[in-house]
Every structure is written in structure tokens, then in C-alpha cells.
Design a protein around this motif. Structure first.
Motif, PDB file in Angstrom:
ATOM      1  N   PRO A  82       0.815  -1.217   0.000  1.00  0.00           N
ATOM      2  CA  PRO A  82       0.000   0.000   0.000  1.00  0.00           C
ATOM      3  C   PRO A  82       0.848   1.267   0.000  1.00  0.00           C
ATOM      4  O   PRO A  82       1.983   1.266   0.479  1.00  0.00           O
ATOM      5  N   ASP A  83       0.276   2.355  -0.534  1.00  0.00           N
ATOM      6  CA  ASP A  83       0.959   3.646  -0.454  1.00  0.00           C
ATOM      7  C   ASP A  83       0.664   4.271   0.911  1.00  0.00           C
ATOM      8  O   ASP A  83      -0.174   3.775   1.676  1.00  0.00           O
ATOM      9  N   ALA A  84       1.352   5.364   1.222  1.00  0.00           N
ATOM     10  CA  ALA A  84       1.228   5.983   2.548  1.00  0.00           C
ATOM     11  C   ALA A  84      -0.188   6.467   2.824  1.00  0.00           C
ATOM     12  O   ALA A  84      -0.697   6.313   3.941  1.00  0.00           O
ATOM     13  N   ALA A  85      -0.863   7.024   1.820  1.00  0.00           N
ATOM     14  CA  ALA A  85      -2.228   7.529   2.032  1.00  0.00           C
ATOM     15  C   ALA A  85      -3.182   6.396   2.391  1.00  0.00           C
ATOM     16  O   ALA A  85      -4.055   6.561   3.257  1.00  0.00           O
ATOM     17  N   VAL A  91      -5.346   2.948   9.082  1.00  0.00           N
ATOM     18  CA  VAL A  91      -4.936   3.031  10.483  1.00  0.00           C
ATOM     19  C   VAL A  91      -5.862   3.987  11.238  1.00  0.00           C
ATOM     20  O   VAL A  91      -6.304   3.684  12.343  1.00  0.00           O
ATOM     21  N   ARG A  92      -6.184   5.124  10.640  1.00  0.00           N
ATOM     22  CA  ARG A  92      -7.068   6.094  11.305  1.00  0.00           C
ATOM     23  C   ARG A  92      -8.499   5.579  11.446  1.00  0.00           C
ATOM     24  O   ARG A  92      -9.107   5.714  12.500  1.00  0.00           O
ATOM     25  N   GLY A  93      -9.044   5.015  10.373  1.00  0.00           N
ATOM     26  CA  GLY A  93     -10.463   4.685  10.371  1.00  0.00           C
ATOM     27  C   GLY A  93     -10.811   3.220  10.435  1.00  0.00           C
ATOM     28  O   GLY A  93     -11.974   2.863  10.581  1.00  0.00           O
ATOM     29  N   ASP A 111       1.567   8.882  10.912  1.00  0.00           N
ATOM     30  CA  ASP A 111       2.407   9.308   9.785  1.00  0.00           C
ATOM     31  C   ASP A 111       3.657   8.446   9.686  1.00  0.00           C
ATOM     32  O   ASP A 111       4.079   8.061   8.595  1.00  0.00           O
ATOM     33  N   ALA A 112       4.255   8.146  10.838  1.00  0.00           N
ATOM     34  CA  ALA A 112       5.489   7.347  10.848  1.00  0.00           C
ATOM     35  C   ALA A 112       5.242   5.925  10.356  1.00  0.00           C
ATOM     36  O   ALA A 112       6.001   5.409   9.537  1.00  0.00           O
ATOM     37  N   VAL A 113       4.169   5.289  10.831  1.00  0.00           N
ATOM     38  CA  VAL A 113       3.903   3.918  10.402  1.00  0.00           C
ATOM     39  C   VAL A 113       3.519   3.885   8.927  1.00  0.00           C
ATOM     40  O   VAL A 113       3.908   2.968   8.195  1.00  0.00           O
ATOM     41  N   ALA A 114       2.815   4.909   8.452  1.00  0.00           N
ATOM     42  CA  ALA A 114       2.454   4.968   7.027  1.00  0.00           C
ATOM     43  C   ALA A 114       3.697   5.135   6.158  1.00  0.00           C
ATOM     44  O   ALA A 114       3.835   4.469   5.125  1.00  0.00           O
ATOM     45  N   SER A 118       4.798   2.010   3.677  1.00  0.00           N
ATOM     46  CA  SER A 118       4.803   2.298   2.245  1.00  0.00           C
ATOM     47  C   SER A 118       6.205   2.238   1.650  1.00  0.00           C
ATOM     48  O   SER A 118       6.359   1.965   0.461  1.00  0.00           O
ATOM     49  N   SER A 119       7.220   2.439   2.480  1.00  0.00           N
ATOM     50  CA  SER A 119       8.590   2.414   1.961  1.00  0.00           C
ATOM     51  C   SER A 119       9.192   1.006   1.910  1.00  0.00           C
ATOM     52  O   SER A 119      10.109   0.757   1.135  1.00  0.00           O
ATOM     53  N   VAL A 120       8.675   0.076   2.742  1.00  0.00           N
ATOM     54  CA  VAL A 120       9.272  -1.259   2.780  1.00  0.00           C
ATOM     55  C   VAL A 120       8.366  -2.378   2.268  1.00  0.00           C
ATOM     56  O   VAL A 120       8.849  -3.458   1.948  1.00  0.00           O
ATOM     57  N   ALA A 121       7.071  -2.160   2.208  1.00  0.00           N
ATOM     58  CA  ALA A 121       6.157  -3.217   1.778  1.00  0.00           C
ATOM     59  C   ALA A 121       6.450  -3.613   0.334  1.00  0.00           C
ATOM     60  O   ALA A 121       6.670  -2.772  -0.529  1.00  0.00           O
TER      61      ALA A 121
END
Length: 124
Positions: A82-85, A91-93, A111-114, A118-121
Motif C-alpha cells: 500500500p501507499d502511505a495515504a 490506520v485512522r479509520g 504518519d510514521a507507520v504509514a 509504504s517504503s518497505v512493503a
């Protein structure tokens, strides 16, 4: 009587209009719309804290090779990539069987977990 009220409200209405225009014109600068991108050190710090947040809150349900987790309740994030958005939104909803963490984690943690996921998945 109405004439007296109108004499008071007319200048107030103009002041409110001027304030609204000022906020629209100056607002983006005040809230930092033109923020520079994070430095490599900031990005590394964010990724490290994102990994901690992921392993302690998400890893029991999700597989992510970089984090060394193998949860099977939720989707395999290496496959989903997944992308960060998307990560932030879930995570939020929450969604499906995933609970919301919007009341549990701070915005900075989300923000940090996103950023981390998104950078390692998919890399693993």
C-alpha cells in the motif's frame, strides 16, 4: 432601532470579510504549505519510529518481511504494497475486520507507520 443595529453590524461584517480574505491569502504560509522535504536523517528517524509502531501495534495481524512479522489475520502487506495515504486511511479509520487506531495512536505515529510501511512493503 434597526437602523442603530445596522450601524453597528455593518462595520463588523466588513471586518469579518477582511479577516476571511486575509486567512485565505496568508493561511497556507502560516500552516507551512511550502515545507521542504525531510532530510535523510529525518526520514531515517521517521522510518525507525514507524517500524516500532508497526511491530507493537500491527505485526500480530499483518505480515511485513522488513519488520519480521507474520500475522495472518489482516492482509500480507508485502503482497498489498500500500501507499502511505492508504495506510493512513486504514490506520485512522479501520476497515473490514481491522479496528481503528485513530484514537489510540498520535498523528505523528500514524504518519510514521504509514511512511515506514509504504517504503518497505513489497520489498521483501
Amino acid at each position: 432601532m434597526l437602523h442603530k443595529i445596522d450601524r453597528v453590524l455593518a462595520p463588523v461584517t466588513w471586518l469579518v470579510a477582511v479577516f476571511a480574505v486575509a486567512v485565505l491569502l496568508i493561511g497556507p504560509e502560516v500552516v507551512g504549505a511550502d515545507k521542504p522535504p525531510p532530510t535523510p536523517e529525518q526520514a531515517a528517524t521517521t522510518a525507525a519510529s514507524g517500524k516500532e509502531v508497526f511491530t507493537s501495534n500491527c505485526g500480530s495481524c499483518h505480515t511485513l518481511a522488513d519488520a519480521g512479522t507474520s500475522g495472518t489475520i489482516g492482509p500480507n502487506l508485502d503482497d498489498a504494497a500500500p501507499d502511505a495515504a492508504t495506510v493512513k486511511a486504514y490506520v485512522r479509520g479501520g476497515g473490514g475486520s481491522m479496528p481503528s487506531f485513530g484514537d489510540t495512536l498520535s498523528n505523528a505515529e500514524i504518519d510514521a507507520v504509514a511512511a515506514y510501511v509504504s517504503s518497505v512493503a513489497g520489498g521483501g
